[in-house]
Write a protein that holds these residues in place. Structure first.
Motif, mmCIF file in Angstrom:
data_model
loop_
_atom_site.group_PDB
_atom_site.id
_atom_site.type_symbol
_atom_site.label_atom_id
_atom_site.label_comp_id
_atom_site.label_asym_id
_atom_site.label_seq_id
_atom_site.Cartn_x
_atom_site.Cartn_y
_atom_site.Cartn_z
ATOM 1 N N ALA A 49 0.792 -1.236 0.000
ATOM 2 C CA ALA A 49 0.000 0.000 0.000
ATOM 3 C C ALA A 49 0.826 1.290 0.000
ATOM 4 N N SER A 53 0.166 3.193 -3.409
ATOM 5 C CA SER A 53 -0.680 4.383 -3.374
ATOM 6 C C SER A 53 0.066 5.611 -3.871
ATOM 7 N N LEU A 58 -3.141 7.473 -5.105
ATOM 8 C CA LEU A 58 -4.361 7.158 -4.369
ATOM 9 C C LEU A 58 -4.258 7.673 -2.941
ATOM 10 N N MET A 63 -7.776 4.349 -0.649
ATOM 11 C CA MET A 63 -7.197 3.047 -0.325
ATOM 12 C C MET A 63 -8.111 2.257 0.610
ATOM 13 N N VAL A 66 -10.455 0.516 -1.571
ATOM 14 C CA VAL A 66 -9.775 -0.589 -2.252
ATOM 15 C C VAL A 66 -9.624 -1.780 -1.299
ATOM 16 N N PHE A 67 -9.259 -1.501 -0.049
ATOM 17 C CA PHE A 67 -9.141 -2.574 0.940
ATOM 18 C C PHE A 67 -10.469 -3.303 1.123
ATOM 19 N N LEU A 114 -6.852 3.399 -10.379
ATOM 20 C CA LEU A 114 -7.852 2.994 -9.399
ATOM 21 C C LEU A 114 -8.853 2.003 -9.976
#
Length: 449
Positions: A49, A53, A58, A63, A66-67, A114
């Motif tokens: 990450a 990112s 991002l 994030m 996304v997680f 993304l």
């Protein structure tokens, strides 16, 4: 009146003169390796990450989305995955799952922004969804009842130790070759394992390496399957029947509670140590491993204790429920961290709570005991669907609490309360642990006509 399933001497496992083969332990090794890879693949994004990112531009908020993307499709796919498992069997289903999730991990490393990253994370959730239902089905077929809790604990320990053991290597790969290379390498390992699974796994009735002594031992303990048991046509009547059983809801709510503790440690735990306890990142890196060690010990101890109690007493309710309920009660002790002054005391409390979760996480050992023989996939899918709602709810609830109060106080209270709810579910809702008997699809259709 008999209220609890027991193993009478007449029902106990037979003594055999021939030395038993140990094919079931080879199968268990495959499950353990697969679970390590499974959890590595779903969590390596956290390791990547910081650099990912930055490269993709991002923000922290993005994030977070996304997680969470993985949990949405992973949870929603549980029941379809269970149906696929009942249709195709363990060998084909797990091969397709490992190969496809490994492909999605490689695609993660090729993400250009993304949108593509989100699509690949959603795909990863779908691909990984059959994993634990397959594990449960395999244990139910390959192990007698008296060994199932320990077998479950052995493959489940992979979800705790995998990331802790391999994190240094993954950090080194990122430092040396970049985050994209890490995804590709991890995915390639998974693809290699999918081939090993295809070549090495087989159902008990297909085994050429299991001798008759082992076959009799497993069969007398309620394992084994025949070729005719490999699938059962899908029926909404079966779904409704399973959803109407207290055994399913009792186990699922209990597993939801245990998963809530896991999700806290996988998501908010490092932030808690930094923002609430004001630990330096180097200190966090050292301390963060200890609760996972505690959970690893807890799941192995719980499995050993459960099977020991079953052998000594023959009482399946006592053997399965006592370790799980005790573990959930220990998990609820996480709230005591609020009152600890020293960092060492906080980590000790959190390690004890995660140790308890390891014991309480043995709910999967109950599924082979209650699931209809030909619906282990569907039963596991329903069970895991409910349990994994924790992956969606828990991060949001704790995040909202943190945003409103600026503290983890009520977040830890929430985790503790949910653990108590899980213990209550096993005590008051689950009832006797015994196999659910459903009518054949044909007779169910006639009765509903």
């Amino acid at each position: 009146m008999k209220t609890e399933a027991t193993l009478s001497p007449a029902e106990d496992l037979p003594l055999v003169s021939a030395r038993r083969s140990r094919t079931r332990f080879t199968i268990l090794a495959l499950l353990a390796i697969g679970t390590v890879i499974n959890y590595l693949d779903r969590t390596v994004l956290g390791i990547a990450a910081p650099s990912l990112s930055q490269d993709l531009g991002l923000s922290a908020g993005v994030m977070g989305i996304v997680f969470s993307a993985f949990s949405w499709t992973y949870t929603l796919s549980q029941i379809p995955a269970g149906l696929l498992l009942d249709r195709l069997g363990a060998r084909k289903t797990y091969f397709l799952a490992v190969a496809s999730w490994s492909a999605f991990i490689i695609l993660n490393g090729l993400s250009g922004g993304l949108l593509s990253l989100l699509i690949y994370r959603l795909g990863l959730g779908v691909a990984e969804s059959p994993c634990f239902s397959t594990n449960s089905r395999v244990v139910g077929h390959w192990f007698p009842q008296r060994e199932r809790a320990r077998a479950t604990s052995i493959y489940q320990v992979g979800q705790y130790v995998g990331l802790a053991v391999f994190s240094p290597l993954l950090f080194w790969i990122i430092a040396a070759f970049g985050w994209r290379a890490m995804f590709v390498i991890v995915g390639a390992v998974g693809l290699g394992f999918s081939i090993v699974w295809w070549l090495r796994y087989h159902e008990p009735h297909e085994s050429r390496t299991m001798n008759e002594a082992e076959r009799d031992y497993i069969g007398a303990g309620g394992g084994l399957t025949a070729a005719a048991d490999a699938q059962r046509p899908f029926s909404w009547h079966d779904v409704r029947s399973l959803l109407g059983r207290r055994e399913i809801w009792g186990a699922a709510i209990g597993q939801f509670a245990g998963n809530s503790t896991v999700v806290f440690f996988l998501t908010w735990f490092p932030t808690y140590l930094v923002s609430e306890r004001h630990m330096a990142w180097l200190k966090v890196g050292f301390f963060a491993i200890l609760p996972f060690v505690g959970a690893s010990v807890g799941v192995l101890f719980g499995g050993w204790l459960s099977d020991l109690l079953l052998r000594r007493t023959g009482r399946i309710n006592l053997a399965r429920k006592l370790p799980i309920i005790s573990g959930l009660l220990l998990s609820s002790s996480i709230v005591a961290a609020i009152y600890m002054k020293s960092d060492a005391a906080v980590i000790a409390v959190l390690s004890l709570a995660f140790f308890g979760q390891g014991m309480g996480g043995l709910g999967w050992s109950i599924i082979p005991d209650i699931a209809p023989k030909r619906l282990m996939g569907l039963t596991g899918g329903i069970f895991n669907f409910t349990a994994n709602i924790a992956g969606i709810v828990t991060p949001i609830v704790i995040g909202a609490i943190l945003a409103l109060t600026g503290s983890f106080y009520w977040g830890l209270v929430f985790i503790s309360a949910v653990a108590l709810l899980g213990a209550a579910s096993y005590i008051f809702i689950l009832g006797d642990i015994k196999r659910i008997e459903l009518p054949e699809v044909g007779s169910a259709t006639k009765n509903s006509a």
